[in-house]
Design an enzyme around this catalytic site. Structure first.
Site, short mmCIF file in Angstrom:
data_model
loop_
_atom_site.label_atom_id
_atom_site.label_comp_id
_atom_site.label_asym_id
_atom_site.label_seq_id
_atom_site.Cartn_x
_atom_site.Cartn_y
_atom_site.Cartn_z
N SER A 3 -9.75 2.46 2.88
CA SER A 3 -8.81 3.13 2.01
C SER A 3 -7.88 2.18 1.25
O SER A 3 -7.22 2.59 0.29
CB SER A 3 -7.94 4.10 2.83
N LYS A 25 0.84 -1.19 0.00
CA LYS A 25 0.00 0.00 0.00
C LYS A 25 0.88 1.25 0.00
O LYS A 25 1.91 1.28 0.67
CB LYS A 25 -0.90 -0.02 1.24
N SER A 76 -10.37 0.17 7.18
CA SER A 76 -9.78 0.26 5.84
C SER A 76 -9.08 -1.00 5.35
O SER A 76 -8.58 -1.02 4.23
CB SER A 76 -8.79 1.44 5.78
#
Length: 493
Positions: free
Chosen positions: A156, A78, A180
């Site tokens: 997210s 990420k 998330s």
């Protein structure tokens, strides 16, 4: 070899150790899959040469018999994790061109274990969002599709969930501040684990809300989550919130035996208007726990209804403090200045250009609730509510409950652009089942259990005792086995 990217971590590990496949072959299969998946916009910085070099080194370790479980496993990272020398932007224009001079502890742990980095993954800007629509890179897209609708992969960690679901990588890192990891996992039919706060170091993870952020694995199976968490977790002198606790062998804990365990079902999570498919899958999951020998106990978490408003005070308050460091002075984006502009104008123009609308909204809310005259009315009150929410969980676990079973999300994945941009509250409600876990600092996992009427995946959430990720993963695997979820998105990208 073109199908190697579809392997799980456990399957790949066993084949690597048996010398049936090499890390280089595994890596090339994933790189090929990434090249053909541009429509998903999951990977935003590809690192093929780094990947090939790491895979070659992993093959040498494997040949020498030095083969940790993650050795040779290709993963996506990420864009919130700092990787030395690799662009790291938190999906924000304000960090344009930033290449860290240091490595996050989580990624260093993975590289030490022999994992292979394929590149950086899309996400909501500074992890602020539930749909991956606030990214400076553009929307990540769910590989699951209904008709011609482009669906959110969640947020997210939307790039992470999309990449794992589409077999672009064998696993990915995610972060979870209010759901998330778990919400995107539910939307994409993958497994997402948020560990206990402090189990995984936050060093080198770009901060959103420091008392809530926690990194964790996003994988294809519960076993894979156990393997990857074992590599990610560690005590870290560079993170004062990192817990000095031994890291168990999580995979060894997967015995499949939950006889006598008490599973709590909170009445407050039976939200009004819950889709019937989610309620039906919840009931089916409860029955699966019973069939496995667990005792189902109705419980109450009375302060749950205050979790969302408390979270959306505490999170923005901490964000307004954390994001003050992005000013265009030392690194990242700096606005073009007019003659006569001073340092104040530089700050204002840089932050206005560099931060997207949602980040600006949360920074302004956070600054407001921390300001003189409003601190006690908002931030201090939210902290007190947080303590009450944690106390609810503490009481339930003190009464002998081993895990809590709830839905992971109030719906399946929705269409990109379908949430009203002028009503952010509508988007915030996606976190209704996940936020309490972060406020209490507990471990929780989303496990895919079925499809809704449109054929989209839905997940159930298991919430565990603090530091008991081993027990939580074992219970999650029982649920996974009972659900028998094997559906995959039909290839369209």
């Amino acid at each position: 070899m073109s199908e190697l990217n579809k392997l799980t971590i456990a399957e790949a590990r066993d084949r690597l150790r048996a010398r049936e496949v090499t890390a280089s072959e595994l890596t090339e299969a994933c790189l090929g899959a990434i090249e053909g998946a541009g429509a998903l916009n999951a990977f935003v910085h590809q690192t093929p040469e780094i990947a090939r070099d790491m895979a070659a080194r992993a093959d040498k370790r494997l040949a020498g018999g030095d083969a940790p479980a993650m050795c040779g496993i290709p993963v996506g990272i990420k864009d919130l994790f700092c990787v030395k020398g690799v662009p790291t932007q938190a999906a924000s224009r304000i960090l344009e061109g930033f290449r860290p001079e240091y490595e996050s502890t989580v990624t260093q742990n993975l590289w030490d274990a022999g994992a292979v980095m394929l590149g950086k993954l899309n996400m909501d800007e500074f992890a602020m969002g539930s749909s991956n629509e606030t990214s400076a890179y553009g929307d990540a897209v769910n590989p699951w599709k209904v008709d011609d609708r482009r669906l959110t992969p969640g947020g997210s960690s939307g790039g992470s969930s999309a990449a794992v679901a589409a077999d672009l990588c064998l696993a990915a890192t995610g972060t979870d501040t209010g759901g998330s990891i778990r919400q995107p996992a539910s939307y994409t039919g993958t497994v997402g684990l948020k560990p206990t706060y402090g189990r995984v170091s936050r060093w080198g993870v770009i901060a959103y809300a420091s008392s809530l952020d926690q990194a964790g694995p996003m994988t294809k199976t519960v076993r894979d989550a156990a393997i990857m968490l074992g590599a990610m977790a560690s005590v870290d002198d560079k993170d004062s919130t990192s817990a000095d606790r031994p890291v168990p062998d999580y995979e060894a804990a997967l015995t499949g035996d939950i006889r006598g365990r008490k599973i709590g079902v909170p009445r407050e999570y039976r939200a009004e208007g819950m889709p019937p498919q989610i309620d039906a899958l919840w009931q089916k999951s409860i029955e699966a726990m019973k069939d496995a020998g667990a005792e189902i106990v109705d419980i109450s978490l009375p302060h749950t209804k205050y979790a969302l408003p408390a979270y959306y005070v505490i999170g923005p308050a901490e964000a307004s403090s954390n994001l003050a460091r992005y000013d265009g002075v030392r690194y990242g984006h700096r606005a073009r200045l007019d003659a006569g502009d001073g340092v104040v104008e530089m700050y204002e123009k840089t932050r206005a250009e560099g931060f997207g609308d949602e980040v600006q909204r949360r920074v302004m809310i956070g600054t407001y609730v921390l300001s003189a005259g409003f601190y006690d009315a908002y931030y201090n009150r939210a902290r007190k509510v947080r303590a009450l929410i944690k106390r609810d969980f503490d009481r339930v676990y003190a009464d002998g409950i081993d895990a809590i079973l709830t839905p992971a999300t109030p719906s399946a994945a929705f269409g990109l652009g379908e949430m009203a941009e002028d009503d952010p509250i509508q988007m915030y409600l996606n976190d209704v089942f996940t936020v309490p876990v972060n406020l209490a600092g507990l471990p929780a996992i989303s496990v895919p259990v079925g499809l809704d009427g449109q054929g989209l995946p839905l997940g159930m959430q298991l919430i565990g005792r603090p530091w008991a990720e081993d027990e939580l993963l074992n219970t999650a695997q029982v649920l996974e086995n009972a659900a028998g979820f094997v559906a995959k998105p039909a290839r369209w990208w």
